[in-house]
Motif scaffolding. Sequence first.
Motif, PDB file in Angstrom:
ATOM      1  N   ASN A  52       0.806  -1.217   0.000  1.00 56.73           N
ATOM      2  CA  ASN A  52       0.000   0.000   0.000  1.00 56.73           C
ATOM      3  C   ASN A  52       0.844   1.275   0.000  1.00 56.73           C
ATOM      4  N   VAL A  53       2.161   1.128  -0.104  1.00 54.99           N
ATOM      5  CA  VAL A  53       3.037   2.292  -0.192  1.00 54.99           C
ATOM      6  C   VAL A  53       3.095   2.739  -1.653  1.00 54.99           C
ATOM      7  N   THR A  54       2.713   3.962  -1.902  1.00 54.86           N
ATOM      8  CA  THR A  54       2.783   4.512  -3.259  1.00 54.86           C
ATOM      9  C   THR A  54       4.124   5.209  -3.442  1.00 54.86           C
ATOM     10  N   PRO A  55       4.990   4.684  -4.307  1.00 51.35           N
ATOM     11  CA  PRO A  55       6.314   5.293  -4.475  1.00 51.35           C
ATOM     12  C   PRO A  55       6.202   6.744  -4.916  1.00 51.35           C
ATOM     13  N   LEU A  56       7.001   7.578  -4.305  1.00 50.08           N
ATOM     14  CA  LEU A  56       7.056   8.968  -4.728  1.00 50.08           C
ATOM     15  C   LEU A  56       7.664   9.064  -6.127  1.00 50.08           C
ATOM     16  N   LYS A  57       7.185  10.002  -6.893  1.00 48.51           N
ATOM     17  CA  LYS A  57       7.698  10.207  -8.245  1.00 48.51           C
ATOM     18  C   LYS A  57       9.085  10.826  -8.195  1.00 48.51           C
ATOM     19  N   LEU A  58       9.980  10.330  -9.047  1.00 40.25           N
ATOM     20  CA  LEU A  58      11.320  10.902  -9.117  1.00 40.25           C
ATOM     21  C   LEU A  58      11.253  12.317  -9.685  1.00 40.25           C
ATOM     22  N   ALA A  59      12.068  13.185  -9.117  1.00 42.80           N
ATOM     23  CA  ALA A  59      11.962  14.623  -9.406  1.00 42.80           C
ATOM     24  C   ALA A  59      13.047  15.114 -10.361  1.00 42.80           C
ATOM     25  N   VAL A  60      13.278  14.370 -11.433  1.00 39.61           N
ATOM     26  CA  VAL A  60      14.258  14.812 -12.426  1.00 39.61           C
ATOM     27  C   VAL A  60      13.705  16.038 -13.149  1.00 39.61           C
ATOM     28  N   THR A  61      14.460  17.128 -13.156  1.00 42.28           N
ATOM     29  CA  THR A  61      13.979  18.367 -13.772  1.00 42.28           C
ATOM     30  C   THR A  61      14.524  18.586 -15.176  1.00 42.28           C
ATOM     31  N   GLY A  62      15.651  17.966 -15.492  1.00 40.57           N
ATOM     32  CA  GLY A  62      16.247  18.145 -16.809  1.00 40.57           C
ATOM     33  C   GLY A  62      17.133  19.362 -16.937  1.00 40.57           C
ATOM     34  N   SER A  63      17.366  20.058 -15.812  1.00 43.63           N
ATOM     35  CA  SER A  63      18.221  21.248 -15.876  1.00 43.63           C
ATOM     36  C   SER A  63      18.839  21.515 -14.512  1.00 43.63           C
ATOM     37  N   SER A  64      19.847  22.379 -14.506  1.00 43.80           N
ATOM     38  CA  SER A  64      20.500  22.802 -13.264  1.00 43.80           C
ATOM     39  C   SER A  64      20.311  24.301 -13.092  1.00 43.80           C
ATOM     40  N   SER A  65      19.895  24.704 -11.916  1.00 42.56           N
ATOM     41  CA  SER A  65      19.771  26.130 -11.627  1.00 42.56           C
ATOM     42  C   SER A  65      21.152  26.693 -11.295  1.00 42.56           C
ATOM     43  N   PRO A  66      21.321  28.015 -11.349  1.00 39.19           N
ATOM     44  CA  PRO A  66      22.597  28.609 -10.919  1.00 39.19           C
ATOM     45  C   PRO A  66      22.957  28.217  -9.489  1.00 39.19           C
ATOM     46  N   GLU A  67      21.946  28.094  -8.624  1.00 39.24           N
ATOM     47  CA  GLU A  67      22.214  27.675  -7.243  1.00 39.24           C
ATOM     48  C   GLU A  67      22.724  26.242  -7.202  1.00 39.24           C
ATOM     49  N   ASP A  68      22.123  25.354  -8.008  1.00 38.07           N
ATOM     50  CA  ASP A  68      22.607  23.971  -8.084  1.00 38.07           C
ATOM     51  C   ASP A  68      24.072  23.933  -8.481  1.00 38.07           C
ATOM     52  N   LEU A  69      24.431  24.681  -9.500  1.00 36.98           N
ATOM     53  CA  LEU A  69      25.814  24.662  -9.985  1.00 36.98           C
ATOM     54  C   LEU A  69      26.770  25.248  -8.957  1.00 36.98           C
ATOM     55  N   ALA A  70      26.321  26.251  -8.219  1.00 38.00           N
ATOM     56  CA  ALA A  70      27.163  26.807  -7.155  1.00 38.00           C
ATOM     57  C   ALA A  70      27.381  25.774  -6.049  1.00 38.00           C
TER      58      ALA A  70
END
Length: 441
Positions: A52-70
């Motif tokens: 009965n556990v519904t797996p959470l959807k993977l959150a792949v965005t397809g891009s990197s924000s400037p904050e991510d790269l920093a």
Amino acid sequence: MNFKSNLLKARSHIIFLIALGCGLALVTAIDAASETRADTQTGAVAMAEFDNVTPLKLAVTGSSSPEDLAHAQIAWQYFVNNTDPETGLVNSTDNYPSTTMWETGSYVVAVLSANRLGLIDAGEAESRIDQVLDTLIDMRLFDDALPNKAYNVRTGALVNYANEPVERGLGWSALDIARMVAALGHVNAHFPDLAPKTAQVMARWDLEQMVDDGQLIGGNMADGTLRHDQEGRVGYEQYAAKAMMLFGLDTYRAYDAQSHLMVRHVEGQPIPVDDRLHRNITPAFTVSEPYLFDGLEFGFDARSARFATSIYEAQEARYRNTGILTAVSESHIDEAPYFIYSSVWGGGADWAVMSFRGERLDSKRTITTKAAFAWDALFGTDYTRELVAAIAPLGDPERGWPEGIYEVDGSTNSSVTVNTNAVVLAALAFRAHGPLIRAGQ
């Protein structure tokens, strides 16, 4: 150049892709077989709790924000600082020149992730990995069979855990070697020109010694005698089994979590727990770590997606119920005993923190940097964004990311390690490109 010549030139690539496909097909087949036998195997009732556990959807965005790269650049600085120019190996903690196969595997994942994020170009990534492979080809093995549990980063010599030379060595860790094997599989997928060297590395290792009757076997020295012990518990064992299957090794029993599965309910969530003792000393524990690696590298399977979802949701529920930010996993700490397991369930209790020997150290529970970044990359919820926002001020552009924040007083767990900074890079690369196993993305 004719077709036959092209085929010969590409043969190493073709062999790898065939092995990869077979390994993944075997995992899928085992999943299906396990489901059809669920009513007859030990642990079936426990496994059914996850239906009965519904797996959470993977959150792949397809891009990197400037904050991510920093954030990624901060993590990469650790490797700039701690890579030895002679061996190509990386210090396990900042300025401490010792490493394991697990940590070396983490470094390789970090290099691949940094390349995916554009922090380094393909030439530098391939050069760094090539140097590591050369060292792995040359370094002495335990009993000329398998990598020792620890090596000196500067010399590549066998050492003990105090980084002191030892003639024979300490034995081998099947989980650590499997982590390195996973990294070699990722290298083959992303830099197929290096496949002949990864094959040389693995040809030196007598992997049959660490796989017996479908189980992972560690080699441990005790009073001068080598002892062979089953290694791995639910979570770590299945991640390691997947890695070995990539290269055609039969680790069916290690992949089969159901046989040793029990469930403990934490914050209203079913938590997968192994029914065997941890290192034959204390009740086994459940941490985030192996599920983070499984998701970031392989993208989960049907079972691990449910396990990971429950483990994550218990941590979010603790925060909702108590107001205490929670992102637990194994981690280094900046004082003795220097390494802890912050569990969702372990040692007989919810949220227990234990040392290697099983002592309770709950005052050292850490909001871990790697769990915060990895859960955010995998699931991208409002809560994971709160975790990253709490951790973000800790990043040191000169050293990398520390282990996290001590829950008890909000002070920084200032240890800086290869594993944490590798996970940050892998997490941010996952957000932009998906699981590491997706070559060419």
